[in-house]
Design a protein around this motif. Sequence first.
Motif, PDB file in Angstrom:
ATOM      1  N   VAL A  71      18.084  16.359  21.985  1.00  0.00           N
ATOM      2  CA  VAL A  71      17.439  17.493  21.318  1.00  0.00           C
ATOM      3  C   VAL A  71      16.240  16.944  20.555  1.00  0.00           C
ATOM      4  O   VAL A  71      16.384  16.344  19.485  1.00  0.00           O
ATOM      5  N   PHE A  72      15.056  17.119  21.114  1.00  0.00           N
ATOM      6  CA  PHE A  72      13.848  16.491  20.576  1.00  0.00           C
ATOM      7  C   PHE A  72      13.231  17.377  19.502  1.00  0.00           C
ATOM      8  O   PHE A  72      12.323  18.174  19.756  1.00  0.00           O
ATOM      9  N   ASP A  73      13.722  17.229  18.286  1.00  0.00           N
ATOM     10  CA  ASP A  73      13.156  17.946  17.147  1.00  0.00           C
ATOM     11  C   ASP A  73      12.743  16.927  16.090  1.00  0.00           C
ATOM     12  O   ASP A  73      12.841  15.715  16.311  1.00  0.00           O
ATOM     13  N   ASP A  74      12.265  17.403  14.967  1.00  0.00           N
ATOM     14  CA  ASP A  74      11.791  16.481  13.929  1.00  0.00           C
ATOM     15  C   ASP A  74      12.906  15.561  13.457  1.00  0.00           C
ATOM     16  O   ASP A  74      12.662  14.380  13.143  1.00  0.00           O
ATOM     17  N   ALA A  75      14.132  16.088  13.404  1.00  0.00           N
ATOM     18  CA  ALA A  75      15.255  15.253  12.964  1.00  0.00           C
ATOM     19  C   ALA A  75      15.490  14.113  13.948  1.00  0.00           C
ATOM     20  O   ALA A  75      15.783  12.974  13.540  1.00  0.00           O
ATOM     21  N   PHE A  76      15.351  14.389  15.248  1.00  0.00           N
ATOM     22  CA  PHE A  76      15.524  13.329  16.241  1.00  0.00           C
ATOM     23  C   PHE A  76      14.464  12.254  16.044  1.00  0.00           C
ATOM     24  O   PHE A  76      14.786  11.055  16.005  1.00  0.00           O
ATOM     25  N   TRP A  77      13.198  12.649  15.941  1.00  0.00           N
ATOM     26  CA  TRP A  77      12.133  11.652  15.824  1.00  0.00           C
ATOM     27  C   TRP A  77      12.266  10.850  14.542  1.00  0.00           C
ATOM     28  O   TRP A  77      11.880   9.680  14.488  1.00  0.00           O
ATOM     29  N   GLY A  78      12.865  11.446  13.519  1.00  0.00           N
ATOM     30  CA  GLY A  78      13.092  10.711  12.290  1.00  0.00           C
ATOM     31  C   GLY A  78      14.127   9.616  12.432  1.00  0.00           C
ATOM     32  O   GLY A  78      14.218   8.722  11.581  1.00  0.00           O
ATOM     33  N   LEU A  79      14.920   9.662  13.519  1.00  0.00           N
ATOM     34  CA  LEU A  79      15.942   8.643  13.761  1.00  0.00           C
ATOM     35  C   LEU A  79      15.400   7.429  14.503  1.00  0.00           C
ATOM     36  O   LEU A  79      16.096   6.418  14.618  1.00  0.00           O
ATOM     37  N   ILE A  80      14.182   7.509  15.054  1.00  0.00           N
ATOM     38  CA  ILE A  80      13.597   6.405  15.813  1.00  0.00           C
ATOM     39  C   ILE A  80      12.682   5.617  14.881  1.00  0.00           C
ATOM     40  O   ILE A  80      11.596   6.080  14.536  1.00  0.00           O
ATOM     41  N   PRO A  81      13.082   4.443  14.424  1.00  0.00           N
ATOM     42  CA  PRO A  81      12.272   3.696  13.453  1.00  0.00           C
ATOM     43  C   PRO A  81      10.891   3.362  14.017  1.00  0.00           C
ATOM     44  O   PRO A  81      10.781   2.901  15.162  1.00  0.00           O
TER      45      PRO A  81
END
Length: 321
Positions: free
Chosen positions: A56-66
């Motif tokens: 699920v590519f949302d802002d929360a997902f991208w925040g998990l990728i350092p």
Amino acid sequence: ETADSLERLLEYLGAGTTGYSTAEPPVAVLMLDDCAVSGSPGDALFAKMTAEAAFVFDDAFWGLIPPQYGGAAVRAGWLSFKDQPRAVWPKDPNYLLFRKTLHRTHDRLCADAGARTCARWRASLFKGLEEAELQRLARAAVLDGLRRPFAPLPAGDSPDDPAPAEARPALRMVPEMKDLARALLERGFDVWTFSLSGQHASLEAARLYGLHPSRVVGLRNKILNGALTAETLNPVPEGYGLAEGVALLVGRTPVLAVGRPQDAALLDTDDGDGLRVLLAPTGSPAAAAGRAKGWVVQPPLSPVREPQQPAAPKPAAPGAP
């Protein structure tokens, strides 16, 4: 030595022996990843999720990728191919960049942070997925993994990439471990498996061995309104979390535990009367340490090279146990 020890265990502790109780049958614990199965169900599911861009590519997902592990490159690749027809993805350089960079992010982060943190991070990426959808993906990943060649799959940004990342989708059932699980179940043992792979992938792999879903303990995400959150639950089945999991979820000391050197916390649960089998190279320091503790040392079992096609398992109950 291993076979003789297991035969004695089955003979003296199984159903029909003195002291056997159906209310509290003897417990056996088999580690799953690179033990009961060759490969990792969690690796297989991550490879499938990445190949299908199923997160699920949302802002929360991208925040998990350092960012320091390539988060910007992963996101740039996804933004550039996400609206393209799926049929063209295998030849789209942006898709190939996304796949390569996400696998490389995974491997770099895991090498730096260690198995426990790696597993929790990987599980967090499943946030937002409905349980039923993740279970479907896990089932497909396990069955597909059995059919693939048992080797890492290059994930390059072009067909001739000289330095591709690696996906690890392949899995194999281990015939000796499947026979052991069957014998234990037939003799009335309470057979459990623990895995640092996610719960959903662990369920599908353990189902191949006939284990009940309530006896499968993988890394579990907190569930909210039927969907996974990024939060993982304790115990984490690694290190001290293994011993904690046995105490909290099993509630009895296993009479048999089979694991690798990194599963020593499980093997150390012996109260003096049980059998502990360590999968380790014969001349390794881990093997010597295991023998000193009275464990039986079994050289790691070689993966089956030929593809496997089990009978189609029944779908797992989402999130069980």
